[in-house]
Design a protein around this motif. Structure first.
Motif, mmCIF file in Angstrom:
data_model
loop_
_atom_site.group_PDB
_atom_site.id
_atom_site.type_symbol
_atom_site.label_atom_id
_atom_site.label_comp_id
_atom_site.label_asym_id
_atom_site.label_seq_id
_atom_site.Cartn_x
_atom_site.Cartn_y
_atom_site.Cartn_z
ATOM 1 N N GLY A 87 0.811 -1.211 0.000
ATOM 2 C CA GLY A 87 0.000 0.000 0.000
ATOM 3 C C GLY A 87 0.841 1.256 0.000
ATOM 4 O O GLY A 87 0.516 2.246 -0.684
ATOM 5 N N ILE A 88 1.950 1.225 0.767
ATOM 6 C CA ILE A 88 2.833 2.395 0.804
ATOM 7 C C ILE A 88 3.471 2.626 -0.565
ATOM 8 O O ILE A 88 3.508 3.761 -1.083
ATOM 9 N N LEU A 89 3.972 1.557 -1.175
ATOM 10 C CA LEU A 89 4.664 1.686 -2.469
ATOM 11 C C LEU A 89 3.698 1.997 -3.609
ATOM 12 O O LEU A 89 4.108 2.558 -4.649
ATOM 13 N N LEU A 90 2.407 1.633 -3.472
ATOM 14 C CA LEU A 90 1.420 1.944 -4.520
ATOM 15 C C LEU A 90 1.019 3.415 -4.516
ATOM 16 O O LEU A 90 0.531 3.925 -5.523
ATOM 17 N N THR A 91 1.231 4.085 -3.389
ATOM 18 C CA THR A 91 0.737 5.456 -3.254
ATOM 19 C C THR A 91 1.252 6.389 -4.345
ATOM 20 O O THR A 91 0.454 7.108 -4.980
ATOM 21 N N PRO A 92 2.552 6.454 -4.630
ATOM 22 C CA PRO A 92 2.997 7.373 -5.709
ATOM 23 C C PRO A 92 2.525 6.957 -7.098
ATOM 24 O O PRO A 92 2.546 7.778 -8.030
ATOM 25 N N LEU A 93 2.073 5.721 -7.275
ATOM 26 C CA LEU A 93 1.587 5.265 -8.574
ATOM 27 C C LEU A 93 0.138 5.642 -8.805
ATOM 28 O O LEU A 93 -0.282 5.809 -9.965
ATOM 29 N N VAL A 94 -0.630 5.775 -7.735
ATOM 30 C CA VAL A 94 -2.062 6.053 -7.897
ATOM 31 C C VAL A 94 -2.411 7.492 -7.554
ATOM 32 O O VAL A 94 -3.481 7.989 -7.932
ATOM 33 N N ALA A 95 -1.555 8.201 -6.828
ATOM 34 C CA ALA A 95 -1.837 9.585 -6.441
ATOM 35 C C ALA A 95 -1.037 10.543 -7.309
ATOM 36 O O ALA A 95 -0.002 10.190 -7.895
ATOM 37 N N ASP A 96 -1.520 11.813 -7.382
ATOM 38 C CA ASP A 96 -0.797 12.799 -8.183
ATOM 39 C C ASP A 96 0.425 13.318 -7.426
ATOM 40 O O ASP A 96 0.604 13.044 -6.234
ATOM 41 N N ASN A 139 8.552 3.967 3.186
ATOM 42 C CA ASN A 139 8.104 5.362 3.297
ATOM 43 C C ASN A 139 9.079 6.312 2.609
ATOM 44 O O ASN A 139 8.664 7.291 1.969
ATOM 45 N N LEU A 140 10.377 6.057 2.735
ATOM 46 C CA LEU A 140 11.366 6.899 2.067
ATOM 47 C C LEU A 140 11.278 6.754 0.551
ATOM 48 O O LEU A 140 11.411 7.741 -0.186
ATOM 49 N N GLU A 142 8.564 5.925 -1.108
ATOM 50 C CA GLU A 142 7.288 6.537 -1.518
ATOM 51 C C GLU A 142 7.420 8.045 -1.654
ATOM 52 O O GLU A 142 6.904 8.651 -2.605
ATOM 53 N N ARG A 143 8.140 8.673 -0.734
ATOM 54 C CA ARG A 143 8.276 10.128 -0.769
ATOM 55 C C ARG A 143 9.339 10.562 -1.793
ATOM 56 O O ARG A 143 9.254 11.662 -2.348
ATOM 57 N N GLY A 144 10.300 9.725 -2.047
ATOM 58 C CA GLY A 144 11.323 10.054 -3.021
ATOM 59 C C GLY A 144 12.529 10.736 -2.428
ATOM 60 O O GLY A 144 13.602 10.755 -3.042
ATOM 61 N N SER A 145 12.393 11.314 -1.257
ATOM 62 C CA SER A 145 13.507 11.992 -0.585
ATOM 63 C C SER A 145 13.229 11.996 0.912
ATOM 64 O O SER A 145 12.054 11.963 1.327
ATOM 65 N N PRO A 146 14.277 12.043 1.732
ATOM 66 C CA PRO A 146 14.078 12.006 3.188
ATOM 67 C C PRO A 146 13.580 13.338 3.739
ATOM 68 O O PRO A 146 14.320 14.091 4.361
ATOM 69 N N ALA A 147 12.316 13.658 3.454
ATOM 70 C CA ALA A 147 11.721 14.892 3.982
ATOM 71 C C ALA A 147 11.593 14.818 5.499
ATOM 72 O O ALA A 147 11.552 13.730 6.096
#
Length: 411
Positions: A87-96, A139-140, A142-147
């Protein structure tokens, strides 16, 4: 009468499992609600809906798996964590991009923490650290960078799960310690009961055989010597170190288990204490009683009568054949007091402690031990040359009943 096995089960884990069950259901509904309120931010809403259908069915179908440590198997934990990671890894694929860059919630949201907490409750802090690591990595990614907010959430889940796992391990160790203490207490009570019975029967007979045989001489003297040796050996066995047998702790799924063999309680109704003590009256034993019945619960009355018998045995053995004894029953409002007094030579100072060190536990077990089990007391007063007085006090209300009343009041 046959004895019964009393089983007490303790578990601090069960409330944690119940709390985790509620947490998983509520956070699943929360994740669905977040998705519904931010539906416009999802480019591929169909994939997200399919995921939430799987999450909904999985959460409800696996509720029995979150009941205890046995049902929560390693395979279940692996699949459960995998669903959270997917679910975490799917988030950037389904969300803008706006949803991801602004720190929007992942598809499972805080439901993921439930998977990690299951690891913590099942296996302690090491399992929690193991499960938290892939969640942090996902989580890292999914976000793409360590925000900053992502790192904050990752550390929070990591620390919380490890702390809960550590608390669970400490609680389990405490349960085992408490279970062991309860077993030792039960074994001690059983040993004292057996020691009283042995002292009142076998040891008294062996001592009498030794005295009579030595006075006869010949082959009887040899028999007396053997009886004396067996008496000493038996006393040492009775007063020896505590070795509980078949009272083992178990770290089962429902918590620590304590098993103690106890004699069943006999509820024969109240007994008039006078009828149990009257047979002790004899030519050299006076008996003074109230004019009215002195009712006591049957087990308490029998134990008190046995303690009086042990006190009279001590008079016959140590005060001499010419010594006289008196039994006095006093019926007080809250307790019954029985006094056994003799006109013997008294007990020299330090003799009781010496006798107890030699394994002669007549006063320690047959008298004081019995009264202690009843919630009463036994006071022994002796002055050399002026006889001995033993005062036995027993509450009219049994100790178990008082304990139940106390629990009811606390509730």
């Amino acid at each position: 009468m046959a004895k019964r096995e009393q089983v007490m089960r303790m578990s601090v884990e069960q409330p944690l499992w119940r709390a985790l069950t509620a947490y998983r259901v509520l956070t699943m509904l929360y994740a669905v609600g977040l998705f519904a309120t931010a539906y416009d931010e999802y480019d591929r809403a169909g994939i997200a809906i399919a995921y939430f259908v799987v999450l909904f069915v999985w959460t409800l179908a696996t509720l029995p798996r979150i009941q205890n440590a046995v049902a929560c198997t390693k395979r279940f934990l692996a699949v459960d964590l995998s669903i959270a990671l997917i679910g975490i890894l799917l988030t950037p694929l389904v969300a803008d991009d706006h949803h991801v860059n602004s720190g929007g919630p992942t598809l499972p949201s805080i439901w993921t923490a439930g998977s990690v907490l299951a690891f913590a409750i099942k296996g302690g802090w090491r399992w929690a650290a193991f499960a938290s690591t892939p969640v942090a990595v996902a989580n890292l990614i999914e976000r793409g960078s360590p925000a900053r907010d992502t790192v904050h959430n990752v550390i929070l889940v990591w620390v919380a799960s490890i702390a809960i796992g550590y608390v669970v391990e400490v609680a389990r160790a405490s349960e085992r310690t408490l279970a062991r203490a309860l077993e030792i207490e039960a074994a001690t009570r059983e040993r004292e009961r057996l020691a009283r019975d042995i002292h009142d029967g076998v040891l008294q007979v062996l001592a009498m055989v030794q005295r009579r045989s030595l006075s006869l001489g010949g082959e009887a003297a040899e028999l007396g010597r053997m009886a004396g040796e067996q008496e000493v050996a038996l006393r040492m066995l009775v007063s020896g170190g505590l070795v509980p047998v078949s009272h083992a702790s178990e770290d089962a799924a429902q918590g620590a288990v304590v098993r103690a063999v106890e004699a069943p309680e006999e509820d024969d109704g109240p007994v008039d204490l006078r009828t149990l003590l009257a047979p002790y009256a004899a030519a050299k034993v006076g008996f003074a009683e109230p004019g009215a019945p002195v009712p006591l619960p049957a087990p308490a009355a029998r134990e008190l009568a046995a303690a009086v018998g042990a006190a009279l045995d001590n008079v016959h053995r140590h005060a001499g054949e010419d010594a006289r004894a008196w039994i006095l029953i006093e019926d007080e409002p809250d307790e019954v007091v029985v006094t056994v007094r003799d006109d013997g030579p008294g007990i020299p100072e330090g003799r009781l402690a010496q006798a107890e060190g030699e394994g002669r536990l007549g006063v320690a077990l047959s008298i004081r031990g019995r009264l202690r089990e009843l919630g009463g007391s036994a006071e022994l007063i002796s002055v050399p040359g002026q006889g001995t007085e033993v005062e036995l006090k027993v509450p009219k209300e049994p100790k178990t009943d008082r304990a139940k009343d106390g629990k009811a009041e606390r509730r």
